[in-house]
Design an enzyme around this catalytic site. Structure first.
Site, PDB file in Angstrom:
ATOM      1  N   ARG A   9       2.343  10.368   7.432  1.00  0.00           N
ATOM      2  CA  ARG A   9       3.622  10.340   6.746  1.00  0.00           C
ATOM      3  C   ARG A   9       3.479  10.866   5.328  1.00  0.00           C
ATOM      4  O   ARG A   9       2.641  10.403   4.558  1.00  0.00           O
ATOM      5  CB  ARG A   9       4.161   8.909   6.706  1.00  0.00           C
ATOM      6  CG  ARG A   9       5.591   8.819   6.212  1.00  0.00           C
ATOM      7  CD  ARG A   9       6.126   7.431   6.394  1.00  0.00           C
ATOM      8  NE  ARG A   9       5.960   6.634   5.199  1.00  0.00           N
ATOM      9  CZ  ARG A   9       6.810   5.669   4.821  1.00  0.00           C
ATOM     10  NH1 ARG A   9       7.841   5.383   5.581  1.00  0.00           N
ATOM     11  NH2 ARG A   9       6.592   4.980   3.736  1.00  0.00           N
ATOM     12  N   ASP A  67       2.379  -2.110   7.502  1.00  0.00           N
ATOM     13  CA  ASP A  67       1.812  -0.885   8.047  1.00  0.00           C
ATOM     14  C   ASP A  67       0.926  -1.247   9.234  1.00  0.00           C
ATOM     15  O   ASP A  67      -0.142  -1.844   9.070  1.00  0.00           O
ATOM     16  CB  ASP A  67       0.991  -0.168   6.969  1.00  0.00           C
ATOM     17  CG  ASP A  67       0.520   1.211   7.412  1.00  0.00           C
ATOM     18  OD1 ASP A  67      -0.204   1.297   8.423  1.00  0.00           O
ATOM     19  OD2 ASP A  67       0.873   2.201   6.742  1.00  0.00           O
TER      20      ASP A  67
END
Length: 211
Positions: free
Chosen positions: A103, A199
């Site tokens: 990302r 995460d």
């Protein structure tokens, strides 16, 4: 809801509590992700096509059924690796194809960095594995790649999905089936799922988290 299936099961709720809890250790988190992957995987494979066959037991002949088409597991690196082992236990003959994306922290958009799909040999059914479906950008990139490769049917398996990501996949790929353990309502300014679980890749592999 289209082709979306949210898994409603007491064990799902129990293990979701474990993965959401920030105090859960890395090993406990990894184990809970694997258990959730099994539960999602059972639902995601419930309507796979089978073919009849006859085998010989130690006592007599028996009519049985085997999967009729090749299955491929496509974990999105790196967090998707946490779902591979439990799905391989369910589908020991499945091939595993890796696609790597990271990302861009400034744009929250996915960037591809690893792609080793061969030019031929696409499976009839591909199960895309990613614990988190947030914006839907990574899954969209993978779906397009698999369609271009020649996969006939694509199913996405996630532990937690944000509603914006679900909406994006359903809008752009109305033929793709989604199987998720939980649906969270929104994303924050950093495009993380709220309330989410943080995460997933960092918590699976015990790597330092940002911020």
């Amino acid at each position: 809801m289209g082709l979306l299936t949210k898994i409603d099961h007491p064990l799902v709720e129990h293990h979701l509590c474990t993965v959401r809890d920030k105090s859960t250790s890395c090993s406990e988190f990894r184990t809970a992700i694997e258990r959730l992957a099994v539960l999602v995987g059972v639902y995601a494979t419930a309507d796979l096509v089978t073919r009849p066959t006859t085998i010989q037991t130690p006592i007599a002949a028996a009519d049985c059924y085997k999967l009729a088409s090749p299955i491929g597991l496509v974990p999105i690196l790196r967090a998707g690796l946490g779902m591979v082992h439990p799905l391989q236990n369910l589908l020991p003959d499945a091939s595993v194809w890796h696609l790597g994306l990271y990302r861009n922290e400034e744009t929250a958009e996915p960037v591809g960095y690893y792609d080793k799909l061969p030019s031929r040999g696409a499976p009839s059914v591909a199960l895309v594995l990613d614990p988190m479906l947030a914006t839907g950008g990574s899954v969209e990139m993978v779906i397009r790649r698999l369609k271009n490769w020649g996969v006939n049917e694509i199913r996405v398996l996630s532990i937690i999905a944000a509603q914006p990501g679900i909406d994006r996949v359903e809008r752009d790929f109305p033929d793709v089936k989604l199987f998720v353990a939980a649906i969270d309502p929104e994303l924050n300014e950093q495009s993380f799922i709220v309330p989410g679980l943080g995460d997933a890749g960092d918590r699976i592999f015990d790597t330092p988290q940002q911020g």
